[in-house]
Design a protein around this motif. Structure first.
Motif, PDB file in Angstrom:
ATOM      1  N   PRO A  22     -30.663  18.142  -2.946  1.00 47.98           N
ATOM      2  CA  PRO A  22     -30.895  17.288  -1.612  1.00 47.98           C
ATOM      3  C   PRO A  22     -32.480  17.484  -1.425  1.00 47.98           C
ATOM      4  O   PRO A  22     -33.082  16.487  -0.629  1.00 47.98           O
ATOM      5  N   TYR A  23     -33.107  18.525  -1.600  1.00 50.43           N
ATOM      6  CA  TYR A  23     -34.709  18.692  -1.619  1.00 50.43           C
ATOM      7  C   TYR A  23     -35.387  17.691  -2.427  1.00 50.43           C
ATOM      8  O   TYR A  23     -36.310  16.980  -2.029  1.00 50.43           O
ATOM      9  N   LEU A  24     -34.912  17.487  -3.656  1.00 51.77           N
ATOM     10  CA  LEU A  24     -35.557  16.571  -4.426  1.00 51.77           C
ATOM     11  C   LEU A  24     -35.456  15.288  -4.104  1.00 51.77           C
ATOM     12  O   LEU A  24     -36.324  14.144  -4.182  1.00 51.77           O
ATOM     13  N   LYS A  25     -34.246  14.718  -3.683  1.00 48.92           N
ATOM     14  CA  LYS A  25     -33.784  13.641  -2.921  1.00 48.92           C
ATOM     15  C   LYS A  25     -34.819  12.806  -2.054  1.00 48.92           C
ATOM     16  O   LYS A  25     -35.611  12.116  -1.798  1.00 48.92           O
ATOM     17  N   THR A  26     -35.042  14.068  -0.990  1.00 48.84           N
ATOM     18  CA  THR A  26     -36.122  13.845   0.070  1.00 48.84           C
ATOM     19  C   THR A  26     -37.423  13.675  -0.429  1.00 48.84           C
ATOM     20  O   THR A  26     -38.050  12.761   0.232  1.00 48.84           O
ATOM     21  N   LEU A  27     -38.152  14.628  -1.325  1.00 53.80           N
ATOM     22  CA  LEU A  27     -39.261  14.283  -2.051  1.00 53.80           C
ATOM     23  C   LEU A  27     -39.061  12.761  -2.568  1.00 53.80           C
ATOM     24  O   LEU A  27     -40.184  12.381  -2.466  1.00 53.80           O
ATOM     25  N   ILE A  28     -38.365  12.452  -3.344  1.00 48.18           N
ATOM     26  CA  ILE A  28     -38.523  11.129  -3.953  1.00 48.18           C
ATOM     27  C   ILE A  28     -38.560  10.039  -3.098  1.00 48.18           C
ATOM     28  O   ILE A  28     -39.219   9.215  -3.343  1.00 48.18           O
ATOM     29  N   GLU A  29     -37.891  10.210  -2.042  1.00 47.51           N
ATOM     30  CA  GLU A  29     -37.682   9.048  -0.993  1.00 47.51           C
ATOM     31  C   GLU A  29     -38.839   8.872  -0.170  1.00 47.51           C
ATOM     32  O   GLU A  29     -39.398   8.082   0.265  1.00 47.51           O
ATOM     33  N   ALA A  30     -39.611   9.983  -0.133  1.00 48.46           N
ATOM     34  CA  ALA A  30     -40.928  10.246   0.641  1.00 48.46           C
ATOM     35  C   ALA A  30     -42.088   9.953  -0.450  1.00 48.46           C
ATOM     36  O   ALA A  30     -43.396   9.675   0.134  1.00 48.46           O
ATOM     37  N   GLY A  31     -41.706   9.504  -1.600  1.00 43.69           N
ATOM     38  CA  GLY A  31     -42.704   9.012  -2.623  1.00 43.69           C
ATOM     39  C   GLY A  31     -43.375   9.888  -3.585  1.00 43.69           C
ATOM     40  O   GLY A  31     -44.151   9.632  -4.321  1.00 43.69           O
ATOM     41  N   ALA A  32     -42.665  11.000  -3.839  1.00 44.97           N
ATOM     42  CA  ALA A  32     -43.210  11.934  -4.862  1.00 44.97           C
ATOM     43  C   ALA A  32     -42.715  11.399  -6.294  1.00 44.97           C
ATOM     44  O   ALA A  32     -41.636  10.786  -6.184  1.00 44.97           O
ATOM     45  N   HIS A  33     -43.454  11.753  -7.172  1.00 48.81           N
ATOM     46  CA  HIS A  33     -42.850  11.646  -8.460  1.00 48.81           C
ATOM     47  C   HIS A  33     -43.282  12.701  -9.347  1.00 48.81           C
ATOM     48  O   HIS A  33     -43.821  13.441  -9.047  1.00 48.81           O
TER      49      HIS A  33
ATOM     50  N   PHE B 162     -39.559  17.899   7.890  1.00 48.41           N
ATOM     51  CA  PHE B 162     -40.776  18.699   7.943  1.00 48.41           C
ATOM     52  C   PHE B 162     -41.561  17.454   7.041  1.00 48.41           C
ATOM     53  O   PHE B 162     -42.836  17.220   7.381  1.00 48.41           O
ATOM     54  N   ILE B 163     -41.104  16.827   6.169  1.00 47.84           N
ATOM     55  CA  ILE B 163     -41.789  15.909   5.228  1.00 47.84           C
ATOM     56  C   ILE B 163     -42.637  14.948   5.874  1.00 47.84           C
ATOM     57  O   ILE B 163     -43.894  14.560   5.478  1.00 47.84           O
ATOM     58  N   PRO B 164     -42.135  14.091   6.882  1.00 47.15           N
ATOM     59  CA  PRO B 164     -42.960  13.256   7.688  1.00 47.15           C
ATOM     60  C   PRO B 164     -44.192  13.890   8.402  1.00 47.15           C
ATOM     61  O   PRO B 164     -45.259  13.467   8.123  1.00 47.15           O
ATOM     62  N   PHE B 165     -44.153  15.272   8.820  1.00 45.66           N
ATOM     63  CA  PHE B 165     -45.218  16.080   9.480  1.00 45.66           C
ATOM     64  C   PHE B 165     -46.274  16.179   8.187  1.00 45.66           C
ATOM     65  O   PHE B 165     -47.388  16.008   8.552  1.00 45.66           O
ATOM     66  N   PHE B 166     -45.814  16.501   7.263  1.00 48.47           N
ATOM     67  CA  PHE B 166     -46.474  16.858   5.854  1.00 48.47           C
ATOM     68  C   PHE B 166     -47.435  15.819   5.692  1.00 48.47           C
ATOM     69  O   PHE B 166     -48.712  15.678   5.188  1.00 48.47           O
ATOM     70  N   LEU B 167     -46.758  14.488   5.844  1.00 49.41           N
ATOM     71  CA  LEU B 167     -47.474  13.292   5.410  1.00 49.41           C
ATOM     72  C   LEU B 167     -48.109  12.954   6.451  1.00 49.41           C
ATOM     73  O   LEU B 167     -49.595  12.498   5.982  1.00 49.41           O
ATOM     74  N   GLU B 168     -47.935  12.856   7.630  1.00 47.93           N
ATOM     75  CA  GLU B 168     -48.942  12.293   8.876  1.00 47.93           C
ATOM     76  C   GLU B 168     -50.146  13.661   8.938  1.00 47.93           C
ATOM     77  O   GLU B 168     -51.150  12.842   9.167  1.00 47.93           O
ATOM     78  N   ALA B 169     -50.149  14.605   8.284  1.00 57.03           N
ATOM     79  CA  ALA B 169     -50.934  15.470   8.353  1.00 57.03           C
ATOM     80  C   ALA B 169     -52.106  15.130   7.128  1.00 57.03           C
ATOM     81  O   ALA B 169     -53.083  15.828   7.015  1.00 57.03           O
ATOM     82  N   GLY B 170     -51.620  14.259   6.287  1.00 58.49           N
ATOM     83  CA  GLY B 170     -52.730  13.870   5.108  1.00 58.49           C
ATOM     84  C   GLY B 170     -52.325  14.829   3.775  1.00 58.49           C
ATOM     85  O   GLY B 170     -53.126  14.616   2.953  1.00 58.49           O
ATOM     86  N   PHE B 171     -51.316  15.638   3.813  1.00 54.76           N
ATOM     87  CA  PHE B 171     -51.037  16.328   2.600  1.00 54.76           C
ATOM     88  C   PHE B 171     -50.529  15.626   1.608  1.00 54.76           C
ATOM     89  O   PHE B 171     -49.884  14.313   1.590  1.00 54.76           O
ATOM     90  N   ASN B 172     -50.637  15.994   0.298  1.00 51.13           N
ATOM     91  CA  ASN B 172     -50.051  15.311  -1.064  1.00 51.13           C
ATOM     92  C   ASN B 172     -48.675  15.737  -1.431  1.00 51.13           C
ATOM     93  O   ASN B 172     -48.770  16.971  -2.032  1.00 51.13           O
ATOM     94  N   LEU B 173     -47.910  15.127  -1.338  1.00 43.60           N
ATOM     95  CA  LEU B 173     -46.436  15.398  -2.161  1.00 43.60           C
ATOM     96  C   LEU B 173     -46.641  15.701  -3.466  1.00 43.60           C
ATOM     97  O   LEU B 173     -45.687  16.382  -3.916  1.00 43.60           O
TER      98      LEU B 173
END
Length: 96
Positions: free
Chosen positions: A85-96, A52-63
């Motif tokens: 595992p969710y936190l890992k995905t978020l961090i790898e996608a650029g969340a802080h 889901f996260i790549p779709f979220f980012l492609e749509a211009g949403f903010n992590l």
């Protein structure tokens, strides 16, 4: 659940079903970005959340969107027993 309905567990979600989470609207005054991300976290398995996260980012949403208490989803998930595992995905996608 009605007798004519079967409970489906572990169903493979299509990309379209994942993208449907991007259309969710928060209550008045809430962050749409945070709301969509939180709903995805609550309702998706970790594998589907990572899809889901790549779709979220492609749509211009903010992590790093914040909830009403000023917390990002990454900050919230840090305190959840099964959130790793969710936190890992978020961090790898650029969340802080």
């Amino acid at each position: 659940m009605k007798k004519d309905k079967q409970k489906v567990i572990g169903e493979e979600l299509s990309d379209e079903r994942l993208k449907a989470l991007l259309t969710l609207q928060p209550a008045a005054g809430g962050s749409r970005d945070h709301h969509s991300l939180l709903r995805a976290y609550r309702y998706l398995r970790a594998d589907d959340f990572s899809r889901f996260i790549p779709f979220f980012l492609e749509a211009g949403f903010n992590l790093n969107a914040r909830d009403g208490d000023g917390k990002t989803l990454a900050e919230t998930v840090t305190h959840h027993q099964h959130g790793a595992p969710y936190l890992k995905t978020l961090i790898e996608a650029g969340a802080h």
